[in-house]
Scaffold this motif. Structure first.
Motif, PDB file in Angstrom:
ATOM      1  N   ILE A  40       0.865  -1.193   0.000  1.00 33.85           N
ATOM      2  CA  ILE A  40       0.000   0.000   0.000  1.00 33.85           C
ATOM      3  C   ILE A  40       0.893   1.232   0.000  1.00 33.85           C
ATOM      4  O   ILE A  40       1.818   1.362   0.824  1.00 33.85           O
ATOM      5  N   ARG A  41       0.630   2.137  -0.897  1.00 38.87           N
ATOM      6  CA  ARG A  41       1.451   3.340  -1.036  1.00 38.87           C
ATOM      7  C   ARG A  41       0.553   4.559  -1.193  1.00 38.87           C
ATOM      8  O   ARG A  41      -0.653   4.452  -1.412  1.00 38.87           O
ATOM      9  N   ASN A 388      -1.801  12.455  -3.159  1.00 35.03           N
ATOM     10  CA  ASN A 388      -1.278  11.961  -1.870  1.00 35.03           C
ATOM     11  C   ASN A 388      -2.339  11.190  -1.074  1.00 35.03           C
ATOM     12  O   ASN A 388      -2.608  11.478   0.080  1.00 35.03           O
ATOM     13  N   VAL A 389      -2.953  10.219  -1.691  1.00 35.75           N
ATOM     14  CA  VAL A 389      -3.928   9.363  -1.001  1.00 35.75           C
ATOM     15  C   VAL A 389      -3.427   7.938  -1.004  1.00 35.75           C
ATOM     16  O   VAL A 389      -2.593   7.540  -1.839  1.00 35.75           O
ATOM     17  N   LEU A 390      -3.892   7.131  -0.012  1.00 35.28           N
ATOM     18  CA  LEU A 390      -3.537   5.716   0.029  1.00 35.28           C
ATOM     19  C   LEU A 390      -4.235   5.001  -1.112  1.00 35.28           C
ATOM     20  O   LEU A 390      -5.448   5.157  -1.310  1.00 35.28           O
ATOM     21  N   LEU A 391      -3.485   4.177  -1.839  1.00 39.68           N
ATOM     22  CA  LEU A 391      -4.025   3.502  -3.011  1.00 39.68           C
ATOM     23  C   LEU A 391      -3.974   1.997  -2.835  1.00 39.68           C
ATOM     24  O   LEU A 391      -2.964   1.450  -2.362  1.00 39.68           O
ATOM     25  N   SER A 431      -8.166   2.306  -6.103  1.00 43.60           N
ATOM     26  CA  SER A 431      -9.157   3.044  -5.323  1.00 43.60           C
ATOM     27  C   SER A 431      -8.486   3.664  -4.109  1.00 43.60           C
ATOM     28  O   SER A 431      -7.413   3.214  -3.654  1.00 43.60           O
ATOM     29  N   GLU A 432      -9.116   4.685  -3.562  1.00 44.58           N
ATOM     30  CA  GLU A 432      -8.600   5.366  -2.374  1.00 44.58           C
ATOM     31  C   GLU A 432      -9.033   4.601  -1.121  1.00 44.58           C
ATOM     32  O   GLU A 432     -10.212   4.250  -0.979  1.00 44.58           O
ATOM     33  N   GLU A 439      -0.067   3.029   5.117  1.00 49.00           N
ATOM     34  CA  GLU A 439       0.996   3.022   4.118  1.00 49.00           C
ATOM     35  C   GLU A 439       2.041   1.988   4.505  1.00 49.00           C
ATOM     36  O   GLU A 439       2.462   1.911   5.657  1.00 49.00           O
ATOM     37  N   GLY A 440       2.467   1.163   3.560  1.00 49.19           N
ATOM     38  CA  GLY A 440       3.438   0.120   3.808  1.00 49.19           C
ATOM     39  C   GLY A 440       2.817  -1.232   4.042  1.00 49.19           C
ATOM     40  O   GLY A 440       3.541  -2.251   4.012  1.00 49.19           O
TER      41      GLY A 440
END
Length: 461
Positions: A40-41, A388-391, A431-432, A439-440
């Motif tokens: 997840i980034r 800058n959202v988690l994807l 998707s967000e 993250e990670g």
């Protein structure tokens, strides 16, 4: 009996345990197939809409001759660029030119007739026409009144004189015939005089009888007809307002017929209605054509601007705006992308099968000689961008069909655990993630293999 049942129950439990142990050993013996994973980034999420369409020209005209005929000349070739008003092809116009000439003569003739009607007759023509009416009226009145008494008396007296002359001739003949001194020639002359006197007396009698009898019905009818003709001639020389209006309408009809003949002559030549390119030529010189050629005699297109007309449903159309940039890919040119923009969005929906869709026109901002009208294209429109959202890949997300809740398989070491997440904006491939992941974190893609399922069974929870 009870002991026997306990023995059977114990044997069944032992068999189940042995089967479970064998299954676990078989799973352990299989090679460890680690699931494909992704980390997840944070990144940029592009939310796009895609629609398909075909490339169309800015304007296109299917040109046909308005009248049937034979193609005499073709002035252009397929693919040639032409200017507005430029002749493209012409029919044989011999008959049409003759029709125009005939219409011109008819119009000029009607102009003369109308001009004479409005200006009226010359003074001498009017005087002669009036005199003819008076003469005809006098003649009819004389016939209707009957003979004049003085004329009748004169006719009677002429008849009496003629009878006296006959008696005198007869007396002279008788005297000549009784004289021994008379020669034969003298007697012949006397007889001739008697015959002439008889004829004159008969004429005088007939004239007297005719005058006394008055006019016959046919004479009266002829006199009345002559008067009507004289009056009609006078009326034509002195037209009333109705006659003038009739002549004006006849002149206007002749003008319209001339205009129609000229238009038909003009329509025998096809001209370009706008600047463009000849994209189809479906006629040949010498070909007999009707009022319409299948597919058009000539098809002209304005290729200065190419566009696509897309069909977008009502849910997505509210996310579009005029001027938005788009990316266009063509089936005929894989790997290439063209830029464009939304020119217009239809204000009204197209209803079809209960669904409402809207026409969206996209203009190509880039041109390439390889682009052709009719090519299939796919348009991608970016409707939203989140930075800058988690994807999370959509391939990693599983949804519960009944509740709509979203889950992923998170990998922690050699453990796989199912985690519920909450999604925000959703794109085509990613998707967000709003809640449930950081993250990670590492999540599995697709189905979990047998070994991974065993590890989850052993270490999870």
């Amino acid at each position: 009996m009870r002991g026997r049942r306990l023995w059977l129950f114990g044997a069944l439990i032992a068999a189940v345990a042995i089967g479970a142990w064998a299954l676990l050993e078989r799973v352990r013996a299989q090679p460890s197939a680690s699931p494909e994973t992704v980390t997840i980034r944070r990144g940029t999420l592009r939310i796009t809409l895609s629609a398909a369409g075909k490339i169309r020209p800015r304007a296109q005209a299917v040109l046909n001759f308005a009248t049937p005929g034979t193609v005499a000349e073709i002035f252009v070739r397929e693919g040639e660029t032409v200017r507005k008003g430029q002749p493209l092809a012409r029919l044989d116009t011999s008959d049409l030119e003759l029709a125009v000439r005939q219409a011109e003569i008819a119009y000029l003739t009607q102009q003369v007739v109308y001009s004479q009607t409005v200006q009226g007759p010359k003074p001498e023509e009017l005087a002669a026409a009036r005199a003819a009416v008076r003469s005809a009226q006098a003649a009819l009145q004389a016939l209707e009144k009957g003979p004049d008494p003085l004329d009748l008396e004169m006719a009677r007296l002429n008849y009496e004189i003629a009878k006296n002359a006959l008696w005198q001739a007869q007396l002279t003949r008788d005297k000549t015939a009784g004289s021994p001194l008379s020669a034969p020639v003298d007697l012949d002359l006397a007889n001739a005089r008697v015959g002439q006197a008889e004829l004159q007396a008969e004429v005088a009698r007939l004239q007297y009888e005719k005058l006394r009898a008055g006019a016959r019905p046919e004479q009266l009818e002829a006199a009345r007809a002559q008067l009507a003709q004289a009056q009609a001639n006078l009326a034509r020389l002195q037209p009333d307002a109705l006659t003038v209006e009739r002549m004006r309408l006849q002149l206007e009809q002749a003008r319209l017929q001339l205009e129609q003949a000229r238009r038909q002559l003009e329509q025998a030549t096809l001209t370009a209605p706008f600047d463009g390119t000849v994209i189809a030529l479906n006629i040949e010189v010498g070909q007999a054509v009707g009022a319409g050629v299948p597919g058009g005699a000539i098809v002209l297109a304005d290729l200065s601007d190419l566009h696509l007309d897309l069909t977008v449903d009502e849910v997505d159309v509210v996310r579009l705006k005029e001027g938005m940039s788009v990316e266009i890919t063509l089936d005929a040119m894989p790997g290439r992308t063209f830029r464009g923009h939304i020119e217009s969005i239809a204000p009204a929906a197209i209803e079809s099968g209960g669904a409402a869709t809207y026409r969206v026109r996209v203009i190509l901002d880039e041109r390439d000689p390889a682009l052709r009208v009719g090519m299939s294209a796919t348009v991608e429109i970016e409707v939203e961008r989140r930075e800058n959202v988690l994807l999370v890949p959509n391939a990693a997300v599983r949804r519960d069909r009944e509740t709509g809740r979203a889950f992923v398989n998170r990998v922690v070491g050699d453990r796989v655990e199912e985690v519920e997440i909450r999604l925000g904006a959703q794109g085509e491939t990613e998707s967000e993630v709003v809640e449930g992941l950081r993250e990670g974190d590492v999540v599995a893609l697709g189905e979990i293999g047998p070994s991974a399922a065993f590890r989850f069974f052993r270490f999870g929870r």
